[in-house]
Scaffold this motif. Structure first.
Motif, PDB file in Angstrom:
ATOM      1  N   ASP A   1     -11.685 -30.449 -41.074  1.00 38.99           N
ATOM      2  CA  ASP A   1     -10.542 -29.816 -40.411  1.00 38.99           C
ATOM      3  C   ASP A   1     -10.290 -30.546 -39.093  1.00 38.99           C
ATOM      4  OD1 ASP A   1      -8.708 -28.241 -39.103  1.00 38.99           O
ATOM      5  OD2 ASP A   1      -9.871 -26.386 -39.231  1.00 38.99           O
ATOM      6  N   ALA A   2      -9.145 -31.208 -39.006  1.00 38.22           N
ATOM      7  CA  ALA A   2      -8.830 -32.000 -37.812  1.00 38.22           C
ATOM      8  C   ALA A   2      -8.760 -31.140 -36.554  1.00 38.22           C
ATOM      9  CB  ALA A   2      -7.517 -32.739 -38.018  1.00 38.22           C
ATOM     10  N   LYS A   3      -8.562 -29.835 -36.719  1.00 35.45           N
ATOM     11  CA  LYS A   3      -8.444 -28.935 -35.563  1.00 35.45           C
ATOM     12  C   LYS A   3      -9.741 -28.199 -35.259  1.00 35.45           C
ATOM     13  CE  LYS A   3      -3.481 -28.171 -36.249  1.00 35.45           C
ATOM     14  NZ  LYS A   3      -2.418 -27.150 -36.454  1.00 35.45           N
ATOM     15  N   ASP A   4     -10.811 -28.545 -35.943  1.00 38.37           N
ATOM     16  CA  ASP A   4     -12.093 -27.870 -35.724  1.00 38.37           C
ATOM     17  C   ASP A   4     -12.659 -28.266 -34.365  1.00 38.37           C
ATOM     18  OD1 ASP A   4     -14.612 -26.797 -35.763  1.00 38.37           O
ATOM     19  OD2 ASP A   4     -15.264 -27.779 -37.609  1.00 38.37           O
ATOM     20  N   PRO A   5     -12.766 -27.320 -33.417  1.00 35.31           N
ATOM     21  CA  PRO A   5     -13.274 -27.671 -32.083  1.00 35.31           C
ATOM     22  C   PRO A   5     -14.788 -27.888 -32.050  1.00 35.31           C
ATOM     23  CG  PRO A   5     -12.853 -25.324 -32.197  1.00 35.31           C
ATOM     24  CD  PRO A   5     -12.368 -25.906 -33.494  1.00 35.31           C
ATOM     25  N   LEU A   6     -15.477 -27.548 -33.148  1.00 29.79           N
ATOM     26  CA  LEU A   6     -16.919 -27.729 -33.211  1.00 29.79           C
ATOM     27  C   LEU A   6     -17.276 -28.981 -34.008  1.00 29.79           C
ATOM     28  CD1 LEU A   6     -16.611 -24.750 -32.318  1.00 29.79           C
ATOM     29  CD2 LEU A   6     -18.670 -24.230 -33.634  1.00 29.79           C
ATOM     30  N   ALA A   7     -16.345 -29.931 -34.034  1.00 27.80           N
ATOM     31  CA  ALA A   7     -16.572 -31.199 -34.738  1.00 27.80           C
ATOM     32  C   ALA A   7     -16.080 -32.324 -33.847  1.00 27.80           C
ATOM     33  CB  ALA A   7     -15.832 -31.217 -36.071  1.00 27.80           C
ATOM     34  N   GLN A   8     -16.625 -33.511 -34.069  1.00 30.12           N
ATOM     35  CA  GLN A   8     -16.140 -34.694 -33.366  1.00 30.12           C
ATOM     36  C   GLN A   8     -16.077 -35.862 -34.332  1.00 30.12           C
ATOM     37  OE1 GLN A   8     -18.779 -36.363 -30.328  1.00 30.12           O
ATOM     38  NE2 GLN A   8     -20.477 -35.095 -31.061  1.00 30.12           N
ATOM     39  N   GLY A   9     -15.076 -36.690 -34.152  1.00 31.15           N
ATOM     40  CA  GLY A   9     -14.868 -37.811 -35.056  1.00 31.15           C
ATOM     41  C   GLY A   9     -13.668 -37.574 -35.948  1.00 31.15           C
ATOM     42  N   ARG A  10     -13.183 -38.622 -36.533  1.00 31.02           N
ATOM     43  CA  ARG A  10     -11.999 -38.555 -37.385  1.00 31.02           C
ATOM     44  C   ARG A  10     -12.237 -37.655 -38.597  1.00 31.02           C
ATOM     45  NH1 ARG A  10     -10.761 -44.683 -38.719  1.00 31.02           N
ATOM     46  NH2 ARG A  10     -10.098 -43.581 -40.604  1.00 31.02           N
TER      47      ARG A  10
END
Length: 251
Positions: free
Chosen positions: A65-74
């Motif tokens: 999910d591109a909008k997931d704030p608990l993730a980083q990276g493409r």
């Protein structure tokens, strides 16, 4: 063992993948991070075969999910590492301080790797409170800053009471602290943490940290080389041409 070639029903394949992950993320995870163990984590073997120990059904747990704030990276990165961790876990802190920054610099920044965090609080009330606070910081775009503050040397020794969580949010640059407090105590935060936690338990994880790298389970805060090898193997697998015969065999 790979589940890429099978004629069994999909439900059975998923069950086999989860069972395999349970063996590694349960038994080995406990061995690697058992309480009072001052020794280094047990090394998780990564085969030279890019598909060895990889379970495609587990790779599908990546949310991308591109909008997931608990993730980083493409969101479309070829490799996704899912991390199940607890802010009161000493080994999780060691990984966050000693290993993860180099992985971010080497793989995330140049688009190869995406890291997706899953809150997996297993050490009681303060673990759960820290998980909800981290989620709340993420709602204002400051999850990874909160992550760094909570895993800084000596942070967990101060506990994760309300006042300390607010102080960590301030350190992380969370602008609206009133909203932060409201979000931390919300049912939405509780449900988000519960969703991540149940996903980890369904995999058989019993200790933290636990990881999936494109469907390859890794237990414990392993040496950096273990993660590098797993990521490089996943990259090779992603670039490998797909054999039409393999696709047919898997139908």
């Amino acid at each position: 063992m790979s589940s890429s070639r099978t004629s069994r029903p999909r439900a059975v394949a998923i069950g086999a993948a989860v069972a395999a992950a349970a063996v590694l993320l349960g038994v080995v995870s406990y061995t690697a991070t058992k309480p009072g163990d001052a020794g280094p984590p047990v090394s998780a073997e990564v085969s030279a075969d890019p598909q060895a120990g990889v379970y495609p059904e587990l790779a599908k747990l990546a949310r991308r999910d591109a909008k997931d704030p608990l993730a980083q990276g493409r969101a479309d990165a070829p490799v996704v590492m899912i991390e199940y961790a607890d802010f009161k876990c000493g080994y999780c802190g060691k990984f966050a301080r000693d290993t993860e920054p180099a992985l971010v610099k080497k793989y995330v920044d140049e688009g190869t790797l995406r890291i997706e965090w899953r809150n997996f609080p297993i050490f009681g009330k303060e673990s759960d409170a820290a998980a909800r606070a981290a989620w709340a910081a993420g709602q204002q775009g400051r999850f990874w800053q909160f992550h760094a503050a909570a895993y800084a040397e000596g942070a967990k020794e101060k506990g994760f009471g309300d006042a300390q969580l607010r102080a960590l949010a301030e350190e992380a640059g969370v602008k609206d602290l009133t909203r932060f407090g409201r979000d931390t105590g919300s049912d939405v935060a509780a449900e988000a943490v519960k969703k991540d936690q149940e996903e980890a338990y369904q995999l058989g994880a019993t200790s933290t940290p636990s990881f999936l790298v494109n469907g390859r389970p890794i237990a414990g805060a392993q040496p950096a080389g273990t993660f590098t090898a797993a990521i490089e193997a996943a990259v090779r697998a992603a670039k490998a041409p797909k054999d039409p015969k393999d696709a047919k065999a898997g139908q």
